[in-house]
Scaffold this motif. Structure first.
Motif, PDB file in Angstrom:
ATOM      1  N   THR A  40      -6.662  -0.389  13.631  1.00 22.83           N
ATOM      2  CA  THR A  40      -7.150  -1.225  13.078  1.00 22.83           C
ATOM      3  C   THR A  40      -6.430  -1.821  12.270  1.00 22.83           C
ATOM      4  O   THR A  40      -5.670  -1.995  11.889  1.00 22.83           O
ATOM      5  N   PRO A  43     -12.597  -3.291   3.454  1.00 20.90           N
ATOM      6  CA  PRO A  43     -12.615  -5.109   4.583  1.00 20.90           C
ATOM      7  C   PRO A  43     -13.223  -5.028   5.795  1.00 20.90           C
ATOM      8  O   PRO A  43     -13.526  -5.248   6.632  1.00 20.90           O
ATOM      9  N   ALA A  44     -12.218  -4.058   6.184  1.00 21.01           N
ATOM     10  CA  ALA A  44     -12.287  -3.689   8.030  1.00 21.01           C
ATOM     11  C   ALA A  44     -13.183  -3.361   8.853  1.00 21.01           C
ATOM     12  O   ALA A  44     -14.258  -3.438   9.710  1.00 21.01           O
ATOM     13  N   ARG A  87      -9.194 -11.819   3.432  1.00 19.46           N
ATOM     14  CA  ARG A  87      -9.999 -12.271   2.158  1.00 19.46           C
ATOM     15  C   ARG A  87      -9.406 -12.926   1.326  1.00 19.46           C
ATOM     16  O   ARG A  87      -9.887 -13.884   0.512  1.00 19.46           O
ATOM     17  N   GLU A 126      -9.805   2.134   0.108  1.00 19.66           N
ATOM     18  CA  GLU A 126      -9.836   0.516  -0.120  1.00 19.66           C
ATOM     19  C   GLU A 126      -9.138  -0.433   0.903  1.00 19.66           C
ATOM     20  O   GLU A 126      -9.252  -1.539   0.845  1.00 19.66           O
ATOM     21  N   LEU A 127      -8.226   0.384   1.406  1.00 21.40           N
ATOM     22  CA  LEU A 127      -7.533   0.169   2.575  1.00 21.40           C
ATOM     23  C   LEU A 127      -8.604  -0.405   3.783  1.00 21.40           C
ATOM     24  O   LEU A 127      -8.405  -1.612   4.407  1.00 21.40           O
ATOM     25  N   TYR A 128      -9.367   0.732   3.979  1.00 22.38           N
ATOM     26  CA  TYR A 128     -10.445  -0.344   5.074  1.00 22.38           C
ATOM     27  C   TYR A 128     -11.055  -0.736   5.065  1.00 22.38           C
ATOM     28  O   TYR A 128     -12.115  -1.303   5.673  1.00 22.38           O
ATOM     29  N   GLU A 183     -10.601   5.306  10.700  1.00 21.80           N
ATOM     30  CA  GLU A 183     -10.962   4.765  11.619  1.00 21.80           C
ATOM     31  C   GLU A 183     -11.702   4.995  13.003  1.00 21.80           C
ATOM     32  O   GLU A 183     -12.059   4.091  13.329  1.00 21.80           O
ATOM     33  N   TRP A 192       0.815  -0.982  -0.074  1.00 23.34           N
ATOM     34  CA  TRP A 192      -0.076   0.270   0.304  1.00 23.34           C
ATOM     35  C   TRP A 192       1.058   1.229  -0.590  1.00 23.34           C
ATOM     36  O   TRP A 192       0.171   2.541  -0.393  1.00 23.34           O
ATOM     37  N   ALA A 194      -6.403   7.875   7.083  1.00 25.93           N
ATOM     38  CA  ALA A 194      -6.886   7.158   7.891  1.00 25.93           C
ATOM     39  C   ALA A 194      -6.999   7.062   8.855  1.00 25.93           C
ATOM     40  O   ALA A 194      -8.054   6.517   9.607  1.00 25.93           O
ATOM     41  N   VAL A 237      -6.314  -3.564   9.411  1.00 23.83           N
ATOM     42  CA  VAL A 237      -7.193  -3.741   8.253  1.00 23.83           C
ATOM     43  C   VAL A 237      -5.899  -4.849   7.015  1.00 23.83           C
ATOM     44  O   VAL A 237      -6.417  -5.698   6.547  1.00 23.83           O
ATOM     45  N   THR A 275      -7.298  -8.783   7.732  1.00 18.55           N
ATOM     46  CA  THR A 275      -8.862  -8.761   7.328  1.00 18.55           C
ATOM     47  C   THR A 275      -8.757  -8.675   5.419  1.00 18.55           C
ATOM     48  O   THR A 275      -9.364  -9.470   5.215  1.00 18.55           O
ATOM     49  N   HIS A 276      -7.594  -7.865   5.224  1.00 20.22           N
ATOM     50  CA  HIS A 276      -7.498  -7.984   3.552  1.00 20.22           C
ATOM     51  C   HIS A 276      -5.980  -9.672   3.685  1.00 20.22           C
ATOM     52  O   HIS A 276      -6.897 -10.355   2.794  1.00 20.22           O
ATOM     53  N   HIS A 298     -16.258  -3.842   6.757  1.00 17.49           N
ATOM     54  CA  HIS A 298     -17.679  -4.926   6.625  1.00 17.49           C
ATOM     55  C   HIS A 298     -17.685  -5.803   7.779  1.00 17.49           C
ATOM     56  O   HIS A 298     -18.421  -6.457   7.305  1.00 17.49           O
ATOM     57  N   GLU A 299     -15.875  -6.194   8.056  1.00 16.98           N
ATOM     58  CA  GLU A 299     -15.897  -7.332   9.691  1.00 16.98           C
ATOM     59  C   GLU A 299     -16.937  -6.699  10.533  1.00 16.98           C
ATOM     60  O   GLU A 299     -16.959  -7.140  11.247  1.00 16.98           O
TER      61      GLU A 299
END
Lengths: 224, 432
Positions: free
Chosen positions: A189, B310-311, A198, B306-308, B345, A181, B341, A191, A194-195, B313-314
């Motif tokens: 968090t 999935p978080a 997936r 894009e980074l956050y 967050e 990234w 961020a 992050v 989670t990536h 979503h979780e």
């Protein structure tokens, strides 16, 4: 691997040396920048771990002098400075990676390992990266598992490529954040977790990406 | 027009104006005094001539009586080619015996008499004197030459005044422009310093004028400031080194002990606060401005979203990103990513559990909104303070420094932050 550690703080040096030795490396320790430069030029090391603030000659000067002398041994620079510009400065001076203090020892180990086996073993020109029955074709931009095609988002692609390029070795959360990234701070968090989960799910069973608690991730063939 | 108005506000303009006013005043004063003195001198001279004439004529009267006086007068009138001399000798009956003047009132001593009613401004200076046997003599001279002289003086004064105005304007412009140029060069240099280039100094010639002295003084102040900043940096380096190193060692010792996970976590928290404080201090110092480069905010927003995603979503939330393409801004990508961020967050952490977090880049503003409980209007100002945490969030993890860093990064980039009510929830708007 033979590792040269140049660190003036005796306590930190002892901790690092102990951890590296425990991981099976051979560590030489010097506490002074000039001496470090002599040792490094003398050769025989596969990785250098250099503190930025040193008596005599500081880490930046050491790496700069080393590169000027044509020594390409990969160097990991450590620093206690929180300053943002320092990383760029360190990399510009010729360091290959940069790790701000405080760091967790697994982070240091992972980065030293990543540096150590970089040149010869890691053929940069490889066009197909492979682990078990997973194949990533860099030219055709396809990923297959046991011949079955898997569609990946661009970022998932980069994440998998990074893991595959370090296959069998540990990559840490912050290595992924930097490599995938281009982010150089640690979000609170989870992050990355989670990536990774997936991607792991997308690659199917049995899981190839392992989570090593407190250390990071590794991609390797499933345990038999 | 605006350039003119801007110029009207400058020191150069004020100096020009003042210079002009003073020069004008000086010229007028000088011309006025010259005019007054010259015209007085000319009148005196005429008066002296009249007195001489009167003396000569009275002498003639004493020696030869009225007929001799009359002859003298006639001779003088005949000799006066310019026609500027006037005489009147009147007898006891008031009739004219000799002279070239119509009957005039018998006024002894000095008087001004109109010579010719047709001609404007044809005044003569006259001296009347009574003679024995009720005769009366009046001798006068036309003041027209004085008036002509005065007119010439006025004309000359006009030319001199005009030239003075031009010279004053030119001089003022020249001086003003010099001043303006020096001031502008100082301003440019100081603007660079403000942008974080602490090594920039003002031009100061050795010796030199007040500007050079001022520049030297400013340079000395900058030297001192730079020294202080370097000392501060040294101190933070020392703090970083001397406090964080043992803390890190402590953490490592604890790590190798059984059952010390909480102590390790506490260590991490201290180290994290340390890192955050040092980073905020660095951002606030403005030193990062020197490394500004074009940053594509759409890419920054997309990366963070894009980074956050999935978080979120979780967490049962949806992260919706609406990103318009726009021009790049001058900035520090790393800091902008971290700012965004932190905001995302926060939105995820404080938003509703199954709610929506919206990240929007539109025009010249980025907004991050959640649909959680929001922040009451009266508490909004305080959230950017260091270590400030709302009562409700005391139990959730966080250093209380996230928004302080956001504020520092926004300030560094000249961005304004406003907290709005998203009804429900909190909307943070960062605009520039």
């Amino acid at each position: 691997m033979r590792i040269l550690l140049v660190e003036d703080d005796a306590g930190t040096a002892a901790d690092i040396a102990r951890a590296l030795s425990a991981a099976g490396h051979l560590v030489s320790h010097v506490a002074d920048g000039k001496q470090g430069l002599m040792e490094a030029i003398g050769g025989g090391f596969e990785v250098l771990v250099v503190d930025r603030m040193l008596p005599g000659l500081d880490g930046l000067g050491l790496v700069r002098a080393l590169r000027a002398a044509g020594v390409a041994t990969p160097a990991l620079m450590l620093t206690a400075r929180a300053s943002l510009g320092d990383r760029v400065e360190g990399l510009d001076a010729g360091a290959d990676d940069y790790l701000p203090k405080p760091f967790a020892l697994p982070e240091l180990l992972a980065r030293v390992n990543a540096l150590g086996r970089r040149p010869a073993a890691m053929a940069q020109e490889a066009t197909v990266l492979r682990v078990a029955d997973l194949e990533m074709d860099l030219l055709r931009r396809t990923v297959t598992r046991a011949g079955q095609r898997i569609d990946l988002q661009p970022r998932e692609w980069r994440l998998l490529e990074y893991l595959l390029r370090h296959a069998g070795r540990v990559v840490t959360r912050s290595m992924l954040l930097e490599g995938v990234w281009d982010i150089h701070f640690d979000p609170r968090t989870s992050v990355v977790e989670t990536h990774v989960s997936r991607l792991r799910a997308k690659l199917g069973e049995p899981h190839l990406i392992q989570t090593l608690r407190g250390a990071g991730y590794t991609i390797r063939p499933p345990d038999p | 027009m605006t350039a003119l108005r801007r110029w009207a506000g400058t020191t150069g303009f004020r100096i020009t104006l003042l210079h002009l006013a003073l020069t004008l005043l000086g010229t007028l004063l000088l011309a006025g005094i010259g005019y007054w003195a010259t015209s007085r001198f000319a009148v005196r001279q005429i008066a002296a001539e009249i007195e001489r004439d009167v003396g000569v004529l009275l002498n003639a009267a004493r020696l030869g009586g009225v007929p001799s006086l009359a002859l003298s007068i006639e001779a003088r009138i005949a000799a006066d080619r310019g026609g500027t001399q006037f005489f009147l000798l009147s007898g006891p009956d008031g009739g004219r015996i000799a002279g070239n003047l119509a009957l005039a009132p018998r006024q002894a001593g000095w008087s001004s008499i109109e010579v010719d009613t047709a001609r404007e401004d044809s005044v003569m200076l006259a001296f009347g004197t009574a003679l024995p046997a009720n005769h009366f003599l009046l001798v006068g001279r036309d003041l027209a030459p004085v008036r002509a002289l005065e007119a010439q003086l006025l004309g000359a004064a006009g030319w001199v005044g005009g030239a003075a105005i031009l010279l004053a304007l030119g001089g003022g412009l020249l001086v003003g422009r010099g001043v303006a140029r020096r001031a502008a060069s100082m301003e440019r240099a100081l603007a660079q310093v403000e942008e974080g280039r602490m090594e920039v100094r003002l031009d100061a010639r050795p010796g030199g004028d007040e500007f050079d002295q001022l520049a030297r003084r400013v340079n000395a102040t900058l030297d001192r400031l730079q020294g202080t900043m370097e000392a501060l940096r040294q101190v933070s380096d020392d703090i970083a080194h001397d406090l964080r190193t043992p803390l890190t060692r402590l953490r490592r010792r604890l790590e190798s002990m059984e059952g010390a996970e909480e102590a390790v976590a506490e260590c991490d928290r201290i180290l994290e606060i340390f890192a955050a404080l040092l980073r905020i201090a660095e951002v606030e110092s403005g030193a990062r401005r020197a490394a500004f480069a074009p940053v594509a905010l759409d890419e920054v927003c997309a990366t963070v979203a894009e980074l956050y995603a999935p978080a979120a979503h979780e967490n049962g939330q949806i992260l919706v990103a609406q990103i318009d393409h726009g021009p790049a801004i001058q900035g520090d990508r790393e800091l902008l990513v971290q700012m965004l961020a932190n905001l995302v967050e926060n939105a995820i952490r404080h938003g509703r559990a199954d709610g929506t977090v919206r990240l929007t880049l539109e025009g010249q503003a980025i907004t991050v909104a959640d649909d959680g409980p929001g922040i009451p209007a009266e508490a909004r100002d305080q959230v950017f303070r260091r270590f400030h945490r709302l009562e409700a969030s005391r139990t959730t993890p966080g250093t209380g420094l996230g928004l302080a860093l956001v504020a520092a990064v926004a300030e560094l980039h000249g961005m304004r932050i406003t907290l709005e009510d998203a009804q429900p929830g909190l909307r943070v708007r960062v605009a520039w």
